[in-house]
Design a protein around this motif. Sequence first.
Motif, PDB file in Angstrom:
ATOM      1  N   UNK A  61       0.833  -1.209   0.000  1.00 30.93           N
ATOM      2  CA  UNK A  61       0.000   0.000   0.000  1.00 30.93           C
ATOM      3  C   UNK A  61       0.867   1.258   0.000  1.00 30.93           C
ATOM      4  N   UNK A  62       1.909   1.258   0.823  1.00 27.46           N
ATOM      5  CA  UNK A  62       2.788   2.425   0.877  1.00 27.46           C
ATOM      6  C   UNK A  62       3.499   2.641  -0.456  1.00 27.46           C
ATOM      7  N   UNK A  63       3.960   1.534  -1.071  1.00 24.82           N
ATOM      8  CA  UNK A  63       4.632   1.664  -2.356  1.00 24.82           C
ATOM      9  C   UNK A  63       3.667   2.163  -3.423  1.00 24.82           C
ATOM     10  N   UNK A  64       2.422   1.655  -3.412  1.00 27.54           N
ATOM     11  CA  UNK A  64       1.438   2.090  -4.409  1.00 27.54           C
ATOM     12  C   UNK A  64       1.113   3.572  -4.234  1.00 27.54           C
ATOM     13  N   UNK A  65       1.031   4.027  -2.988  1.00 28.62           N
ATOM     14  CA  UNK A  65       0.778   5.446  -2.744  1.00 28.62           C
ATOM     15  C   UNK A  65       1.933   6.304  -3.245  1.00 28.62           C
ATOM     16  N   UNK A  66       3.162   5.800  -3.062  1.00 31.31           N
ATOM     17  CA  UNK A  66       4.327   6.538  -3.522  1.00 31.31           C
ATOM     18  C   UNK A  66       4.311   6.651  -5.056  1.00 31.31           C
ATOM     19  N   UNK A  67       4.037   5.531  -5.723  1.00 29.27           N
ATOM     20  CA  UNK A  67       4.002   5.551  -7.190  1.00 29.27           C
ATOM     21  C   UNK A  67       2.865   6.431  -7.678  1.00 29.27           C
ATOM     22  N   UNK A  68       1.705   6.342  -6.996  1.00 33.64           N
ATOM     23  CA  UNK A  68       0.556   7.151  -7.383  1.00 33.64           C
ATOM     24  C   UNK A  68       0.892   8.642  -7.267  1.00 33.64           C
ATOM     25  N   UNK A  69       1.530   9.027  -6.171  1.00 32.90           N
ATOM     26  CA  UNK A  69       1.910  10.436  -5.997  1.00 32.90           C
ATOM     27  C   UNK A  69       2.905  10.869  -7.069  1.00 32.90           C
ATOM     28  N   UNK A  70       3.826   9.964  -7.412  1.00 24.75           N
ATOM     29  CA  UNK A  70       4.817  10.282  -8.431  1.00 24.75           C
ATOM     30  C   UNK A  70       4.150  10.544  -9.778  1.00 24.75           C
ATOM     31  N   UNK A  71       3.188   9.692 -10.166  1.00 25.56           N
ATOM     32  CA  UNK A  71       2.533   9.873 -11.453  1.00 25.56           C
ATOM     33  C   UNK A  71       1.645  11.118 -11.459  1.00 25.56           C
ATOM     34  N   UNK A  72       1.047  11.442 -10.320  1.00 22.51           N
ATOM     35  CA  UNK A  72       0.280  12.676 -10.250  1.00 22.51           C
ATOM     36  C   UNK A  72       1.189  13.886 -10.432  1.00 22.51           C
ATOM     37  N   UNK A  73       2.394  13.822  -9.862  1.00 22.97           N
ATOM     38  CA  UNK A  73       3.361  14.909 -10.042  1.00 22.97           C
ATOM     39  C   UNK A  73       3.803  15.009 -11.501  1.00 22.97           C
ATOM     40  N   UNK A  74       4.014  13.839 -12.138  1.00 15.34           N
ATOM     41  CA  UNK A  74       4.382  13.841 -13.560  1.00 15.34           C
ATOM     42  C   UNK A  74       3.289  14.510 -14.399  1.00 15.34           C
ATOM     43  N   UNK A  75       2.047  14.115 -14.114  1.00 17.08           N
ATOM     44  CA  UNK A  75       0.956  14.686 -14.891  1.00 17.08           C
ATOM     45  C   UNK A  75       0.833  16.187 -14.632  1.00 17.08           C
ATOM     46  N   UNK A  76       1.068  16.586 -13.383  1.00 16.83           N
ATOM     47  CA  UNK A  76       1.001  18.010 -13.047  1.00 16.83           C
ATOM     48  C   UNK A  76       2.060  18.804 -13.815  1.00 16.83           C
ATOM     49  N   UNK A  77       3.261  18.220 -13.954  1.00 16.53           N
ATOM     50  CA  UNK A  77       4.318  18.928 -14.678  1.00 16.53           C
ATOM     51  C   UNK A  77       3.970  19.068 -16.161  1.00 16.53           C
ATOM     52  N   UNK A  78       3.355  18.018 -16.735  1.00 15.62           N
ATOM     53  CA  UNK A  78       2.932  18.108 -18.141  1.00 15.62           C
ATOM     54  C   UNK A  78       1.826  19.155 -18.304  1.00 15.62           C
ATOM     55  N   UNK A  79       0.903  19.168 -17.333  1.00 16.12           N
ATOM     56  CA  UNK A  79      -0.195  20.136 -17.413  1.00 16.12           C
ATOM     57  C   UNK A  79       0.347  21.567 -17.326  1.00 16.12           C
ATOM     58  N   UNK A  80       1.340  21.754 -16.477  1.00 20.99           N
ATOM     59  CA  UNK A  80       1.950  23.080 -16.353  1.00 20.99           C
ATOM     60  C   UNK A  80       2.614  23.486 -17.673  1.00 20.99           C
ATOM     61  N   UNK A  81       3.323  22.545 -18.292  1.00 20.06           N
ATOM     62  CA  UNK A  81       3.975  22.856 -19.569  1.00 20.06           C
ATOM     63  C   UNK A  81       2.951  23.209 -20.632  1.00 20.06           C
ATOM     64  N   UNK A  82       1.827  22.480 -20.652  1.00 18.29           N
ATOM     65  CA  UNK A  82       0.783  22.780 -21.636  1.00 18.29           C
ATOM     66  C   UNK A  82       0.240  24.189 -21.413  1.00 18.29           C
ATOM     67  N   UNK A  83       0.091  24.575 -20.142  1.00 11.73           N
ATOM     68  CA  UNK A  83      -0.411  25.917 -19.829  1.00 11.73           C
ATOM     69  C   UNK A  83       0.592  26.992 -20.249  1.00 11.73           C
ATOM     70  N   UNK A  84       1.869  26.757 -19.963  1.00 12.16           N
ATOM     71  CA  UNK A  84       2.908  27.732 -20.327  1.00 12.16           C
ATOM     72  C   UNK A  84       2.992  27.902 -21.833  1.00 12.16           C
ATOM     73  N   UNK A  85       2.926  26.806 -22.558  1.00  8.32           N
ATOM     74  CA  UNK A  85       3.081  26.872 -24.007  1.00  8.32           C
ATOM     75  C   UNK A  85       1.909  27.584 -24.666  1.00  8.32           C
ATOM     76  N   UNK A  86       0.691  27.376 -24.141  1.00  7.78           N
ATOM     77  CA  UNK A  86      -0.465  28.019 -24.774  1.00  7.78           C
ATOM     78  C   UNK A  86      -0.608  29.466 -24.328  1.00  7.78           C
ATOM     79  N   UNK A  87      -0.112  29.773 -23.099  1.00  6.96           N
ATOM     80  CA  UNK A  87      -0.172  31.158 -22.627  1.00  6.96           C
ATOM     81  C   UNK A  87       0.842  32.049 -23.323  1.00  6.96           C
ATOM     82  N   UNK A  88       1.837  31.437 -23.927  1.00  4.48           N
ATOM     83  CA  UNK A  88       2.875  32.195 -24.637  1.00  4.48           C
ATOM     84  C   UNK A  88       3.018  31.645 -26.059  1.00  4.48           C
ATOM     85  N   UNK A  89       2.006  31.878 -26.906  1.00  2.00           N
ATOM     86  CA  UNK A  89       2.056  31.328 -28.270  1.00  2.00           C
ATOM     87  C   UNK A  89       3.162  31.926 -29.120  1.00  2.00           C
ATOM     88  N   UNK A  90       3.685  33.066 -28.685  1.00  2.00           N
ATOM     89  CA  UNK A  90       4.729  33.713 -29.491  1.00  2.00           C
ATOM     90  C   UNK A  90       6.116  33.141 -29.228  1.00  2.00           C
TER      91      UNK A  90
END
Length: 533
Positions: A61-90
């Motif tokens: 359970x602890x390992x699954x929670x760790x992996x789950x948190x890691x993947x949520x962080x990965x997705x958050x970083x991708x979401x941030x990049x998508x926001x940065x790229x669209x907010x600065x189209x130039x």
Amino acid sequence: MPVFHRFPTSQGKKIGLTTLLTGLVSLSILLTLTILLVASYQSKKKSLIDTTLTLNYSSASKMSQMIDSLFLSMRSSLRYSATVLIDHPSRTQQEAIEHLEILRKSGNYFNSLTVVDETGTVRSVSPPSLGTVGQKLTTREAQYALALKKPYISSPYISKKYKRLLLFMSEPIFDKDGQYRGFVGGTIYLQDHNILNMIIGNPEIDTSGSSYSIVGSNGQLLFHPDKQQIGQNIQFNPVVRKLLAGNNGYDRMLSINGDHLLAGYAQVPANGWGVIVTSPMELVYNELHSQVRMMLLYLLPPSLFLLLVVIQLAHKLARPFVHLADLMSKMGSERVELPPDKHHWNREADLLTKAFRTAAKKIKEKTDRLTHEATTDVLTGLANRRSVEEILQTWTKEKKNFSILLLDIDHFKHVNDTFGHPVGDEVLKQFAEIMKSCVRKSDICGRFGGEEFIALLRSASSTEALSVAEKIRTQMESSTNPTGQPITVSVGIVSSPLHRDSATQLIELADQALYQAKESGRNKVVIANEKGC
């Protein structure tokens, strides 16, 4: 003076009193040691297995929670990049690449990052050495992510170009008008350097002999102590099937090599992977054998000393009987005066009687204690699952009328996680006392496992059982508990023979009713209908 006549005796070999007493006491000591060893062996075996399963489940359970948190962080970083790229189209292509490079190197989540427009053309890539800028998407996973227009995480797959085991994640890009403009995607090389591989890429066997494995959402082994087994599909393993079905828990299982294992397993919500922590049954038996040897080491010296003392006492005890036998042999041929009672003879006989009485008392106390331990839950003092099941089997065979309450404390895992297991134990004990106070003396209360409890109500209808269940539920909800917060309980009710006359079927129906109570909002009582919930 009385006259005694000689009685005929057989000429076969006789057993001396000393030998008989020594043999009886030796047999008593041997039986006591055997009972102690067997009872201790069985009790320790069950305890070790249950403890190992629970610990493995906790680790998984602890390992699954760790992996789950890691993947949520990965997705958050991708979401941030998508926001940065669209907010600065130039942004220029070089600026976009620099942003991806910073994200890739600072987070170390992904081995490569790619920005793709809505036409499937690669606009930016990190590292630039991949040289795919301006090219069309070629991998099935990337094409699927482009068409999906939603956050996506692939199943692990082998790259045709690089011959590596990969995992692909993507986050869609929408402009301010809500138009789909492509996606930003990250690739994880499961066996290369990255945070994921640093955490779970080198599963090793710890000092206790336990190890863990990671299974993909398709049943494929992603990580394993034996690297040669990575990539094998084990979806038909019973434990893996439970994982793929979304279940968490613990069970026994067979390894790929056919070894018996004690496994705890938990699913990773973010990606559907499963974590399995296993310990070989051989470790349990090794520990058991070690404890048996230790018990023998401590028990044999005092037992041998006791045996020597008993032999000496047997000789002393036999002396007056030998003397009496000599007198008896003379009777019939001559007049013999019976000797007066000797104080030492009566005292020795009395001591021997007291010794056997004491030994019998000790054996009974030990047997009663072992029986109590085998039938009682240590924490709550209620009947344990085995004891309840035996009573349930007896009642159903005797066709008694009774009702079953299957009770489960709501959100108990939250109590343990928030306040700690000692507080959780106090909650369990408090609930056990509430149960006992709400039922009759003729009813049976037991702990069925974890935070699940059971009550067998003799000669009680469903309506009467409902009244008892509501009393328990409301009293638990209104009672002050160690957490300082309201704690509720859900209850499933089933009656025999109204619903079923099989113990197994009754428990299954009660469990279904309990499940329905949980699903309908918890803190409820549900009575099973005749066809099940």
